[in-house]
Design an enzyme around this catalytic site. Structure first.
Site, PDB file in Angstrom:
ATOM      1  CG  HIS A 210     -23.675 -43.087  32.809  1.00 21.08           C
ATOM      2  ND1 HIS A 210     -24.894 -43.674  32.472  1.00 21.08           N
ATOM      3  CD2 HIS A 210     -23.805 -43.113  34.101  1.00 21.08           C
ATOM      4  CE1 HIS A 210     -25.893 -43.952  33.257  1.00 21.08           C
ATOM      5  NE2 HIS A 210     -25.121 -43.558  34.366  1.00 21.08           N
TER       6      HIS A 210
ATOM      7  NE  ARG B 232     -29.932 -43.865  28.868  1.00 18.38           N
ATOM      8  CZ  ARG B 232     -30.803 -42.691  29.115  1.00 18.38           C
ATOM      9  NH1 ARG B 232     -31.126 -42.486  30.238  1.00 18.38           N
ATOM     10  NH2 ARG B 232     -30.994 -41.858  28.173  1.00 18.38           N
ATOM     11  CE  LYS B 233     -23.645 -39.973  27.999  1.00 18.73           C
ATOM     12  NZ  LYS B 233     -24.393 -40.179  29.649  1.00 18.73           N
ATOM     13  CB  ILE B 234     -22.692 -45.839  21.879  1.00 18.11           C
ATOM     14  CG1 ILE B 234     -23.719 -45.011  21.644  1.00 18.11           C
ATOM     15  CG2 ILE B 234     -22.439 -47.048  20.916  1.00 18.11           C
ATOM     16  CD1 ILE B 234     -23.990 -44.116  20.554  1.00 18.11           C
TER      17      ILE B 234
END
Length: 383
Positions: free
Chosen positions: A189, A191-193
């Protein structure tokens, strides 16, 4: 503090650039758009990075969690031990199978599953244990595995946030996703790194389980698109079992391959920024920075600060003050049992989970963030 002309600092920002754009263009112009050679190459690279025998790409991490439980035979009336203190997808995936989530509380310092509470919740209906590596901080997976082994239960790791995080096993550092349980599930997603826009991955060392994932993610089809495409004679697929449409596209996978190559630099930058936060926040009375045990390495997917009673204002008031200063924040991790969709699920008391949800604030952290922006956030936090 004047916010005039100051740019708003977001809670997160995907780190995507020309390399990712070029990779997506390559996939688009290749003529193979959905699950194909880019997905296969991404899976191979991801498995090699985490140290797993197999990696299976899917449409998102919720799909990965559902697929893992479904493939393990979790069904109606079964129980899965997990935490309420996680994004709602963890609980949703269990209920998609018709199973019942059994919630245990968290360690108040790490916000991860407390292993000492698991054994008392195991019943004849327990089919799996589903711990979460919350905010990228590895959970106490080794004690959890010990409990699981005593009761012959599979462990499915919700590693949605944990790409690049590590666990010390004896004297060696091993990446989350190796996997340590039977399966680990990741999210891509924004928001993930590491992001592919959206997407997910299952890693396992079990070849039969990997085969099930690959069949089930594509409607239960008996042969893959790649096999059919390469066939020199006419072949017809069959659908011997109920499957799902959980495929990743080649466009996403092409982006993911670039992101995976850039991951070490992204992780290093986040660690630098987190260290700067911690050093400065340790000097602010009433705020507690993240606790990272010596036997784990976090990727700082989120930077969580606890607001105690000795801070001049409450957590929600602090969030509003930061917003007025042009700084975006989020509340602590949600609890599924406090949401309308799951309020009927019984639980034996989740005091630490509820405290963490109401007292923790997530501060902005992303690889493109500047040290000046970190200092601006800290200045706004200082009473």
């Amino acid at each position: 503090m004047s916010t005039v002309s100051l740019r708003t600092i977001p809670i997160a920002r995907p780190d995507l650039g020309e390399e990712e754009a070029a990779a997506a263009r390559r996939a688009i112009l290749s003529g193979w758009i959905t699950q194909g050679p880019e997905v296969a190459a991404f899976e191979d690279a991801f498995a090699a990075y985490v140290g797993a025998e197999h990696a299976c790409a899917v449409s998102n991490c919720t799909a990965a969690l559902h697929l893992a439980l479904h493939a393990l035979g979790v069904g109606p009336g079964d129980e899965v031990i997990t935490v309420s203190h996680s994004f709602i997808a963890t609980t949703n995936a269990i209920r998609y199978c018709g199973a019942v989530p059994v919630f245990v509380d968290i360690d108040p310092r790490t916000y991860n599953m407390d292993p000492s509470l698991i054994e008392r919740e195991i019943t004849a209906r327990t089919r799996a244990i589903l711990p979460v590596h919350q905010m990228g901080l590895p959970c106490e997976i080794l004690p959890i595995l010990e409990v699981a082994a005593r009761h012959q239960l599979p462990v499915v790791e919700d590693a949605a946030c944990a790409i690049g995080s590590e666990i010390r096993v004896r004297q060696d550092w091993e990446r989350v996703g190796k996997p340590h349980g039977l399966v680990a599930c990741f999210s891509f997603h924004p928001r993930k790194i590491l992001t592919t826009g959206d997407g997910g991955m299952l890693t396992t060392d079990d070849p039969e389980l990997d085969r099930k994932f690959r069949t089930l993610r594509q409607h239960g089809m008996s042969i893959s698109d790649a096999t059919r495409h390469a066939a020199t004679s006419v072949v017809f697929e069959e659908y011997p079992e109920l499957g799902f449409n959980y495929r990743m596209t080649d466009i996403q996978a092409a982006v993911g391959r670039v992101q995976l190559q850039r991951l070490p630099a992204l992780l290093s930058r986040r660690a630098e920024l987190a260290e700067r936060y911690t050093t400065k926040i340790e000097g602010i009375q009433g705020l507690i920075p993240p606790h990272v045990p010596a036997h784990v390495r976090t990727n700082y997917q989120s930077y969580a600060v606890q607001v105690t009673d000795s801070y001049p204002v409450g957590r929600d008031q602090l969030m509003q003050r930061l917003l007025e200063c042009g700084i975006s924040t989020r509340r602590g991790i949600m609890n599924a049992h406090q949401e309308e969709a799951h309020k009927e699920i019984p639980h034996g008391g989740l005091a630490h989970s509820q405290f963490a949800r109401d007292r923790v604030i997530l501060l902005p952290l992303f690889a493109g963030m500047t040290t000046e922006e970190v200092d601006r956030v800290v200045e706004a936090l200082t009473p």
